[in-house]
Scaffold this motif. Structure first.
Motif, PDB file in Angstrom:
ATOM      1  N   ASP A 211      -2.756   1.570   2.587  1.00 19.78           N
ATOM      2  CA  ASP A 211      -2.866   2.446   1.413  1.00 19.78           C
ATOM      3  C   ASP A 211      -3.653   3.705   1.757  1.00 19.78           C
ATOM      4  O   ASP A 211      -3.234   4.829   1.441  1.00 19.78           O
ATOM      5  CB  ASP A 211      -3.586   1.705   0.270  1.00 19.78           C
ATOM      6  CG  ASP A 211      -2.753   0.586  -0.334  1.00 19.78           C
ATOM      7  OD1 ASP A 211      -1.521   0.613  -0.166  1.00 19.78           O
ATOM      8  OD2 ASP A 211      -3.340  -0.303  -0.970  1.00 19.78           O
ATOM      9  N   ARG A 212      -4.772   3.540   2.415  1.00 22.05           N
ATOM     10  CA  ARG A 212      -5.652   4.676   2.728  1.00 22.05           C
ATOM     11  C   ARG A 212      -5.062   5.569   3.812  1.00 22.05           C
ATOM     12  O   ARG A 212      -5.163   6.796   3.754  1.00 22.05           O
ATOM     13  CB  ARG A 212      -7.024   4.154   3.137  1.00 22.05           C
ATOM     14  CG  ARG A 212      -7.731   3.387   2.035  1.00 22.05           C
ATOM     15  CD  ARG A 212      -9.024   2.747   2.505  1.00 22.05           C
ATOM     16  NE  ARG A 212     -10.023   3.733   2.911  1.00 22.05           N
ATOM     17  CZ  ARG A 212     -11.239   3.411   3.370  1.00 22.05           C
ATOM     18  NH1 ARG A 212     -11.590   2.136   3.463  1.00 22.05           N
ATOM     19  NH2 ARG A 212     -12.090   4.364   3.720  1.00 22.05           N
ATOM     20  N   LEU A 213      -4.434   4.949   4.821  1.00 23.21           N
ATOM     21  CA  LEU A 213      -3.845   5.738   5.908  1.00 23.21           C
ATOM     22  C   LEU A 213      -2.699   6.604   5.410  1.00 23.21           C
ATOM     23  O   LEU A 213      -2.589   7.791   5.759  1.00 23.21           O
ATOM     24  CB  LEU A 213      -3.351   4.807   7.018  1.00 23.21           C
ATOM     25  CG  LEU A 213      -4.414   4.064   7.823  1.00 23.21           C
ATOM     26  CD1 LEU A 213      -3.755   3.039   8.743  1.00 23.21           C
ATOM     27  CD2 LEU A 213      -5.271   5.036   8.640  1.00 23.21           C
ATOM     28  N   LEU A 214      -1.825   6.031   4.612  1.00 28.40           N
ATOM     29  CA  LEU A 214      -0.663   6.766   4.121  1.00 28.40           C
ATOM     30  C   LEU A 214      -1.081   7.889   3.176  1.00 28.40           C
ATOM     31  O   LEU A 214      -0.424   8.941   3.115  1.00 28.40           O
ATOM     32  CB  LEU A 214       0.300   5.801   3.416  1.00 28.40           C
ATOM     33  CG  LEU A 214       0.965   4.764   4.332  1.00 28.40           C
ATOM     34  CD1 LEU A 214       1.642   3.672   3.518  1.00 28.40           C
ATOM     35  CD2 LEU A 214       1.983   5.435   5.256  1.00 28.40           C
ATOM     36  N   GLU A 215      -2.176   7.690   2.459  1.00 26.70           N
ATOM     37  CA  GLU A 215      -2.688   8.723   1.571  1.00 26.70           C
ATOM     38  C   GLU A 215      -3.369   9.844   2.357  1.00 26.70           C
ATOM     39  O   GLU A 215      -3.262  11.025   2.010  1.00 26.70           O
ATOM     40  CB  GLU A 215      -3.687   8.111   0.581  1.00 26.70           C
ATOM     41  CG  GLU A 215      -4.241   9.081  -0.442  1.00 26.70           C
ATOM     42  CD  GLU A 215      -3.173   9.602  -1.405  1.00 26.70           C
ATOM     43  OE1 GLU A 215      -3.323  10.745  -1.881  1.00 26.70           O
ATOM     44  OE2 GLU A 215      -2.187   8.867  -1.665  1.00 26.70           O
ATOM     45  N   SER A 216      -4.030   9.475   3.465  1.00 25.96           N
ATOM     46  CA  SER A 216      -4.832  10.437   4.220  1.00 25.96           C
ATOM     47  C   SER A 216      -4.025  11.235   5.233  1.00 25.96           C
ATOM     48  O   SER A 216      -4.377  12.375   5.551  1.00 25.96           O
ATOM     49  CB  SER A 216      -5.968   9.708   4.944  1.00 25.96           C
ATOM     50  OG  SER A 216      -6.799   9.018   4.035  1.00 25.96           O
ATOM     51  N   TYR A 217      -2.964  10.619   5.786  1.00 25.00           N
ATOM     52  CA  TYR A 217      -2.216  11.251   6.881  1.00 25.00           C
ATOM     53  C   TYR A 217      -0.725  11.287   6.535  1.00 25.00           C
ATOM     54  O   TYR A 217      -0.049  10.246   6.516  1.00 25.00           O
ATOM     55  CB  TYR A 217      -2.413  10.486   8.182  1.00 25.00           C
ATOM     56  CG  TYR A 217      -3.848  10.412   8.654  1.00 25.00           C
ATOM     57  CD1 TYR A 217      -4.411  11.448   9.402  1.00 25.00           C
ATOM     58  CD2 TYR A 217      -4.642   9.301   8.361  1.00 25.00           C
ATOM     59  CE1 TYR A 217      -5.722  11.386   9.845  1.00 25.00           C
ATOM     60  CE2 TYR A 217      -5.952   9.222   8.804  1.00 25.00           C
ATOM     61  CZ  TYR A 217      -6.493  10.269   9.539  1.00 25.00           C
ATOM     62  OH  TYR A 217      -7.787  10.189   9.975  1.00 25.00           O
ATOM     63  N   GLY A 218      -0.219  12.479   6.300  1.00 20.93           N
ATOM     64  CA  GLY A 218       1.191  12.603   5.957  1.00 20.93           C
ATOM     65  C   GLY A 218       2.130  12.302   7.098  1.00 20.93           C
ATOM     66  O   GLY A 218       3.325  12.055   6.887  1.00 20.93           O
ATOM     67  N   GLN A 219       1.609  12.311   8.350  1.00 18.07           N
ATOM     68  CA  GLN A 219       2.465  12.063   9.519  1.00 18.07           C
ATOM     69  C   GLN A 219       2.494  10.591   9.934  1.00 18.07           C
ATOM     70  O   GLN A 219       3.138  10.233  10.924  1.00 18.07           O
ATOM     71  CB  GLN A 219       2.008  12.927  10.700  1.00 18.07           C
ATOM     72  CG  GLN A 219       0.782  12.416  11.474  1.00 18.07           C
ATOM     73  CD  GLN A 219      -0.546  12.818  10.871  1.00 18.07           C
ATOM     74  OE1 GLN A 219      -0.648  12.969   9.656  1.00 18.07           O
ATOM     75  NE2 GLN A 219      -1.564  12.989  11.705  1.00 18.07           N
ATOM     76  N   VAL A 220       1.821   9.728   9.193  1.00 18.62           N
ATOM     77  CA  VAL A 220       1.732   8.309   9.566  1.00 18.62           C
ATOM     78  C   VAL A 220       2.856   7.500   8.925  1.00 18.62           C
ATOM     79  O   VAL A 220       3.147   7.647   7.734  1.00 18.62           O
ATOM     80  CB  VAL A 220       0.364   7.726   9.153  1.00 18.62           C
ATOM     81  CG1 VAL A 220       0.392   6.191   9.152  1.00 18.62           C
ATOM     82  CG2 VAL A 220      -0.721   8.217  10.090  1.00 18.62           C
ATOM     83  N   THR A 221       3.488   6.642   9.741  1.00 23.55           N
ATOM     84  CA  THR A 221       4.404   5.623   9.232  1.00 23.55           C
ATOM     85  C   THR A 221       3.878   4.262   9.670  1.00 23.55           C
ATOM     86  O   THR A 221       3.191   4.157  10.698  1.00 23.55           O
ATOM     87  CB  THR A 221       5.838   5.800   9.760  1.00 23.55           C
ATOM     88  OG1 THR A 221       5.864   5.469  11.163  1.00 23.55           O
ATOM     89  CG2 THR A 221       6.324   7.219   9.566  1.00 23.55           C
ATOM     90  N   ILE A 222       4.182   3.228   8.898  1.00 21.16           N
ATOM     91  CA  ILE A 222       3.690   1.886   9.202  1.00 21.16           C
ATOM     92  C   ILE A 222       4.845   0.899   9.177  1.00 21.16           C
ATOM     93  O   ILE A 222       5.612   0.852   8.202  1.00 21.16           O
ATOM     94  CB  ILE A 222       2.590   1.460   8.208  1.00 21.16           C
ATOM     95  CG1 ILE A 222       1.422   2.440   8.283  1.00 21.16           C
ATOM     96  CG2 ILE A 222       2.113   0.037   8.513  1.00 21.16           C
ATOM     97  CD1 ILE A 222       0.295   2.156   7.325  1.00 21.16           C
ATOM     98  N   LYS A 223       4.972   0.137  10.258  1.00 24.57           N
ATOM     99  CA  LYS A 223       6.019  -0.885  10.341  1.00 24.57           C
ATOM    100  C   LYS A 223       5.378  -2.260  10.414  1.00 24.57           C
ATOM    101  O   LYS A 223       4.500  -2.508  11.246  1.00 24.57           O
ATOM    102  CB  LYS A 223       6.909  -0.665  11.560  1.00 24.57           C
ATOM    103  CG  LYS A 223       7.904  -1.812  11.811  1.00 24.57           C
ATOM    104  CD  LYS A 223       8.994  -1.426  12.770  1.00 24.57           C
ATOM    105  CE  LYS A 223      10.016  -0.546  12.100  1.00 24.57           C
ATOM    106  NZ  LYS A 223      11.188  -0.264  12.958  1.00 24.57           N
ATOM    107  N   PHE A 224       5.833  -3.163   9.558  1.00 28.72           N
ATOM    108  CA  PHE A 224       5.437  -4.560   9.587  1.00 28.72           C
ATOM    109  C   PHE A 224       6.558  -5.335  10.272  1.00 28.72           C
ATOM    110  O   PHE A 224       7.689  -5.361   9.792  1.00 28.72           O
ATOM    111  CB  PHE A 224       5.204  -5.087   8.169  1.00 28.72           C
ATOM    112  CG  PHE A 224       4.041  -4.435   7.467  1.00 28.72           C
ATOM    113  CD1 PHE A 224       2.798  -5.029   7.458  1.00 28.72           C
ATOM    114  CD2 PHE A 224       4.201  -3.211   6.826  1.00 28.72           C
ATOM    115  CE1 PHE A 224       1.714  -4.429   6.826  1.00 28.72           C
ATOM    116  CE2 PHE A 224       3.132  -2.593   6.183  1.00 28.72           C
ATOM    117  CZ  PHE A 224       1.884  -3.207   6.183  1.00 28.72           C
ATOM    118  N   ALA A 225       6.245  -5.933  11.415  1.00 23.20           N
ATOM    119  CA  ALA A 225       7.271  -6.607  12.218  1.00 23.20           C
ATOM    120  C   ALA A 225       6.902  -8.076  12.372  1.00 23.20           C
ATOM    121  O   ALA A 225       6.362  -8.489  13.400  1.00 23.20           O
ATOM    122  CB  ALA A 225       7.409  -5.947  13.581  1.00 23.20           C
ATOM    123  N   GLY A 226       7.145  -8.855  11.329  1.00 25.02           N
ATOM    124  CA  GLY A 226       6.788 -10.262  11.399  1.00 25.02           C
ATOM    125  C   GLY A 226       7.539 -11.089  10.376  1.00 25.02           C
ATOM    126  O   GLY A 226       8.011 -10.581   9.350  1.00 25.02           O
TER     127      GLY A 226
END
Length: 630
Positions: A211-226
């Protein structure tokens, strides 16, 4: 054939009723690899597991699996039923923290401590200590995947044999999990969570941090691989969180197969292992290390055996704030990411899967008094010897250095030998067996050949791919042992190698030549170049370097002739010659102060007539042969 029974709470996906699939966790991967190792000893693995979808018997990937229904029963009672009914020699692969009735002469495995949550009750932890003491008393041996459990046993329990608990960390296939050639998307920062969606694996703090990373950094993507467990509360929570997240377009969830998993790491700039409790030497952590991905890891369980804070990753307490700050530091510091990634790959090589397999073989042989170390006929797997592993490490280290692709005199000598054998390379299919840097194959590709490069060093192939891409050239890159080429027969006009066969025995040379002939068309050519035993400057320089521990090429036996090996391999010898006297003088560089002698000798040699030059053998023995028509 004798059976070895493996008792576990999980192997096939009996959580979701998908018993034709192996569940996607570290325990299950471990048991699959262990079963393969057992089969290589000529024994039959049979897995006994708990099931939440009824009892079953099936076979998956050549492994017989028997499931015991525990959906409405006490799981310890069901586990003890499995123990009573299991046949043959037994391995208790889980539940070591429960009061299990172990069969005499069996061995156990601890995959990490799952009672290490800081807020767990004292009574529960006391009960676990009693149950582990019971296991130490009844089992012949316990294999621990991390030092965490070993320290627990030494500090809480009592046992007379100091070797009762054997430390054998988990492993990674460093040939499968390799470093990405280069990032395709250089604008964004891709963060990977390569874990099951579960409480103990830290999914809650990861979601909060996301939540905090996506709000703070517009260039960040997050993948959940599990993997998930369908209809579980945590799965439903995670799915709702993703569905209604304000930045859901930058969040993805995908379950990868083992074969696909390297792709997830190749696309990642940062991997996060935020485990709260119950962690051994994590496969996900090892895979990320092997893939050269910088890590932010919790300081829990066996992760402390893998991560050195600030060297190959960042090690933190798995709280939201600590994880967030560590990830932010990597997002904002590209140089740190790159340095951690380089060190990560080097760390992973000490946990290579082949080392793990050899040690497990030794454990099984000693624990169950096995008499024969025989791999059954027809099994394609060949376990590397210690010498072969050492040789592989030599080449991986050599090709990990910065490689120059500038054209040099030795490459010119070899290239001329090749073109003398086959004429112009254009439109010819050429295979290099043991390609190393691939410098000469790159030149052949630039001259119009269709080239295939085969090497068992992933570092070498990675360097070659980069070089080919920089020159906008195409090539096929095959990671394999040249003693068994995974290449179609009769398709190449030429198969060649330089500086390879001198590292093998006579029998292996013949086998390699047979493989080279097999992938070559009838009437096609096989060319081999090896150090010549009669090359005096080469022999002097090599001897000096070996005596002073500066020789960097491992075991290397110069060759006097390969005619016999060619004939035994069914290749008709066309020509055998020695070439490259001036290049042999380069080996004098190993000797301090030999520069003047080398320079004078080279100038003297150049003044000789062609007839006089023949007297002085060159560095390489080159033998050319024709593949006989069947």
């Amino acid at each position: 054939m004798r059976e070895i029974g493996i008792l576990t709470h999980s192997f096939l996906d009996a959580y979701n009723g998908k018993i034709d699939n192996i569940y996607g966790g570290g325990l299950e991967r471990y048991l699959y690899d262990l079963s393969e190792t057992i089969k290589e000893l000529g024994l039959i693995p049979v897995i006994y597991q708990l099931s939440y979808c009824g009892s079953f018997q099936t076979e998956v990937n050549g492994i017989r699996v028997i499931g015991y229904d525990c959906s409405e029963k006490n799981i310890v009672d069901v586990f003890n039923q499995m123990s009573a009914e299991a046949k043959g020699m037994l391995i208790y692969a889980s539940f070591i923290w429960h009061p299990i009735n172990y069969k005499e002469g069996s061995i156990g495995i601890c995959h990490g401590i799952n009672w290490d949550h800081h807020a767990g009750s004292v009574d529960h932890k006391s009960d676990v200590a009693s149950n582990v003491q019971r296991a130490l008393k009844q089992l012949k041996r316990i294999v621990s995947v991390d030092s965490h459990f070993l320290s627990f046993c030494r500090s809480v329990c009592s046992y007379s044999n100091a070797d009762k608990v054997l430390l054998l960390p988990n492993s990674v296939n460093t040939d499968h999990f390799t470093v990405a050639i280069e990032q395709e998307d250089k604008e964004n920062i891709h963060i990977l969570y390569p874990r099951r969606i579960s409480i103990e694996r830290g999914i809650i703090p990861m979601m909060l941090v996301a939540d905090r990373l996506l709000e703070s950094y517009g260039q960040v993507t997050i993948k959940f691989a599990g993997a998930t467990i369908e209809d579980s509360l945590i799965t439903k929570t995670f799915e709702l969180w993703m569905q209604y997240h304000p930045h859901r377009e930058r969040i993805t969830h995908k379950v990868y197969s083992f074969d696909q998993m390297p792709q997830a790491y190749w696309k990642a700039d940062i991997a996060v292992i935020p485990t709260i409790f119950s962690e051994g030497t994590s496969y996900s952590c090892l895979e990320a290390l092997s893939s050269g991905v910088p890590l932010v890891s919790a300081n829990v369980g066996g992760l402390n055996d893998l991560i050195i804070d600030g060297f190959n990753g960042l090690l933190v307490t798995p709280t939201e704030e600590k994880l967030f700050q560590a990830i932010c530091s990597l997002i904002e510091n590209k140089d740190m990411r790159e340095q951690l990634g380089v060190n990560a790959r080097h760390t992973a090589q000490t946990f290579d899967k082949q080392i793990w397999k050899r040690k497990w073989r030794e454990i099984l042989i000693e624990s169950f008094d096995l008499d024969q170390r025989v791999i059954p006929t027809g099994n394609d797997f060949t376990l590397p010897t210690q010498e072969e592993e050492a040789q592989k490490q030599v080449w991986d280290q050599l090709w990990s250095r910065e490689i120059s692709y500038q054209w040099d005199p030795l490459s010119e000598v070899i290239f001329n030998c090749l073109t003398e054998a086959i004429g112009l390379p254009k439109d010819q299919r050429i295979c290099e067996a043991g390609s190393g840097t691939g410098k000469i194959s790159l030149r052949l590709a630039m001259d119009g050949a269709a080239v295939t490069l085969v090497d068992y060093s992933t570092q070498a192939l990675q360097q070659s791919r980069i070089a080919f891409r920089q020159k906008d050239q195409q090539g096929e890159f095959v990671h394999a042992d040249i003693r068994k080429l995974p290449i179609e027969a009769n398709i190449h006009d030429l198969c060649w190698s330089a500086g390879v066969l001198e590292h093998f025995s006579i029998e292996e040379k013949v086998n390699i030549l047979r493989e080279m002939a097999r992938v070559t068309k009838p009437g096609g050519k096989v060319l081999v170049l090896v150090p010549y035993s009669r090359s005096l400057p080469y022999r002097i320089g090599k001897a000096y370097a070996e005596a002073n521990c500066t020789w960097m090429y491992g075991t290397e036996i110069p060759v006097d002739s390969l005619k016999q090996e060619f004939e035994l391999a069914g290749i008709e010898v066309d020509k055998e010659q020695n070439i490259g006297f001036i290049q042999s003088m380069d080996f004098l560089d190993f000797i301090p102060g030999a520069e003047l002698l080398k320079q004078s000798a080279v100038e003297w040699y150049k003044e000789l007539s062609d007839e006089e030059k023949v007297v002085f053998p060159g560095y390489l023995l080159a033998i050319l042969g024709t593949v006989k028509s069947v």
